[in-house]
Write a protein that holds these residues in place. Sequence first.
Motif, PDB file in Angstrom:
ATOM      1  N   PHE A  70     -14.652  -0.141   1.331  1.00 35.75           N
ATOM      2  CA  PHE A  70     -13.219   0.105   1.157  1.00 35.75           C
ATOM      3  C   PHE A  70     -12.429  -1.202   1.127  1.00 35.75           C
ATOM      4  CE2 PHE A  70      -8.908   0.837   2.561  1.00 35.75           C
ATOM      5  CZ  PHE A  70      -8.515   1.849   1.697  1.00 35.75           C
ATOM      6  N   TRP A 115     -12.933  -2.768  -2.113  1.00 38.49           N
ATOM      7  CA  TRP A 115     -12.230  -1.965  -3.112  1.00 38.49           C
ATOM      8  C   TRP A 115     -10.732  -2.254  -3.081  1.00 38.49           C
ATOM      9  CZ3 TRP A 115      -8.593   1.946  -2.442  1.00 38.49           C
ATOM     10  CH2 TRP A 115      -8.308   2.714  -3.574  1.00 38.49           C
ATOM     11  N   ILE A 116     -10.156  -2.330  -1.888  1.00 35.48           N
ATOM     12  CA  ILE A 116      -8.698  -2.524  -1.786  1.00 35.48           C
ATOM     13  C   ILE A 116      -8.292  -3.885  -2.335  1.00 35.48           C
ATOM     14  CG2 ILE A 116      -8.442  -3.491   0.546  1.00 35.48           C
ATOM     15  CD1 ILE A 116      -6.323  -0.662  -0.847  1.00 35.48           C
ATOM     16  N   THR A 117      -9.186  -4.874  -2.274  1.00 31.93           N
ATOM     17  CA  THR A 117      -8.852  -6.197  -2.831  1.00 31.93           C
ATOM     18  C   THR A 117      -8.800  -6.165  -4.353  1.00 31.93           C
ATOM     19  OG1 THR A 117     -11.131  -7.056  -2.931  1.00 31.93           O
ATOM     20  CG2 THR A 117      -9.904  -7.398  -0.862  1.00 31.93           C
ATOM     21  N   GLN A 149      -7.437  -3.363  -5.817  1.00 31.00           N
ATOM     22  CA  GLN A 149      -6.384  -2.383  -6.098  1.00 31.00           C
ATOM     23  C   GLN A 149      -4.991  -2.923  -5.844  1.00 31.00           C
ATOM     24  OE1 GLN A 149      -7.531   0.502  -7.433  1.00 31.00           O
ATOM     25  NE2 GLN A 149      -9.503  -0.471  -7.137  1.00 31.00           N
ATOM     26  N   ALA A 150      -4.809  -3.547  -4.716  1.00 34.68           N
ATOM     27  CA  ALA A 150      -3.475  -4.000  -4.306  1.00 34.68           C
ATOM     28  C   ALA A 150      -3.223  -5.410  -4.824  1.00 34.68           C
ATOM     29  CB  ALA A 150      -3.374  -3.988  -2.777  1.00 34.68           C
ATOM     30  N   LEU A 159      -2.483   5.019  -3.443  1.00 34.02           N
ATOM     31  CA  LEU A 159      -3.757   4.652  -2.840  1.00 34.02           C
ATOM     32  C   LEU A 159      -4.730   5.826  -2.885  1.00 34.02           C
ATOM     33  CD1 LEU A 159      -5.172   2.319  -1.255  1.00 34.02           C
ATOM     34  CD2 LEU A 159      -4.429   3.492   0.807  1.00 34.02           C
ATOM     35  N   ALA A 204      -8.183   6.041  -4.883  1.00 29.30           N
ATOM     36  CA  ALA A 204      -9.400   6.231  -4.084  1.00 29.30           C
ATOM     37  C   ALA A 204     -10.244   7.381  -4.615  1.00 29.30           C
ATOM     38  CB  ALA A 204      -9.040   6.468  -2.617  1.00 29.30           C
ATOM     39  N   PHE A 240       0.828  -1.198   0.000  1.00 28.72           N
ATOM     40  CA  PHE A 240       0.000   0.000   0.000  1.00 28.72           C
ATOM     41  C   PHE A 240       0.866   1.254   0.000  1.00 28.72           C
ATOM     42  CE2 PHE A 240      -1.981  -3.297   2.707  1.00 28.72           C
ATOM     43  CZ  PHE A 240      -2.976  -3.693   1.839  1.00 28.72           C
ATOM     44  N   LEU A 296      -2.612  -1.058   6.755  1.00 26.96           N
ATOM     45  CA  LEU A 296      -3.631  -0.017   6.783  1.00 26.96           C
ATOM     46  C   LEU A 296      -4.463  -0.142   8.050  1.00 26.96           C
ATOM     47  CD1 LEU A 296      -5.048  -0.416   3.146  1.00 26.96           C
ATOM     48  CD2 LEU A 296      -3.343   1.244   3.922  1.00 26.96           C
ATOM     49  N   VAL A 349      -8.517   6.147   6.792  1.00 25.34           N
ATOM     50  CA  VAL A 349      -7.603   5.070   6.442  1.00 25.34           C
ATOM     51  C   VAL A 349      -6.185   5.547   6.755  1.00 25.34           C
ATOM     52  CG1 VAL A 349      -6.732   3.572   4.612  1.00 25.34           C
ATOM     53  CG2 VAL A 349      -9.143   4.292   4.609  1.00 25.34           C
ATOM     54  N   VAL A 396      -2.459   4.995   6.470  1.00 24.08           N
ATOM     55  CA  VAL A 396      -1.445   4.256   5.734  1.00 24.08           C
ATOM     56  C   VAL A 396      -0.207   4.278   6.622  1.00 24.08           C
ATOM     57  CG1 VAL A 396      -0.160   4.048   3.581  1.00 24.08           C
ATOM     58  CG2 VAL A 396      -2.466   5.049   3.571  1.00 24.08           C
TER      59      VAL A 396
END
Length: 120
Positions: free
Chosen positions: A79, A82-84, A86-87, A20, A24, A15, A67, A58, A60
């Motif tokens: 979120f 969403w992060i699953t 993105q990263a 990020l 976002a 992250f 996170l 969030v 960082v």
Amino acid sequence: MADIMIAALDGSTPFDAESLAQAARTTWPEASWPGSSNRATGELARLKIESGGRTLFVDVLPPGGGLGIEGDDELAADFVAWITRQAPIADGQIVITDWTDDVVTLRPNMTRDEVYALRA
């Protein structure tokens, strides 16, 4: 109110604060960095996400820290899902804590409903 942590088991840091935040803003245009002037130095950076009257913070964390997520449960689930997407998530390497009584592994491309189902 959610108060959870997402981290990599191997201590890596998938992250990046600036990347990020930029990503976002495509989903939550009002995402901002209130009072996080040191984010470029690798210190704590706090991203604020607001949507439909709900707020999520969030944090960082410094390299290897992951996170910290605090705020509205629904927005937190959004979120996390969403992060699953993105990263880069290697199977079994990214976990979420304090969402349930146990540490739970996240999978790539999870949906909001799948994130909520982890609590059952």
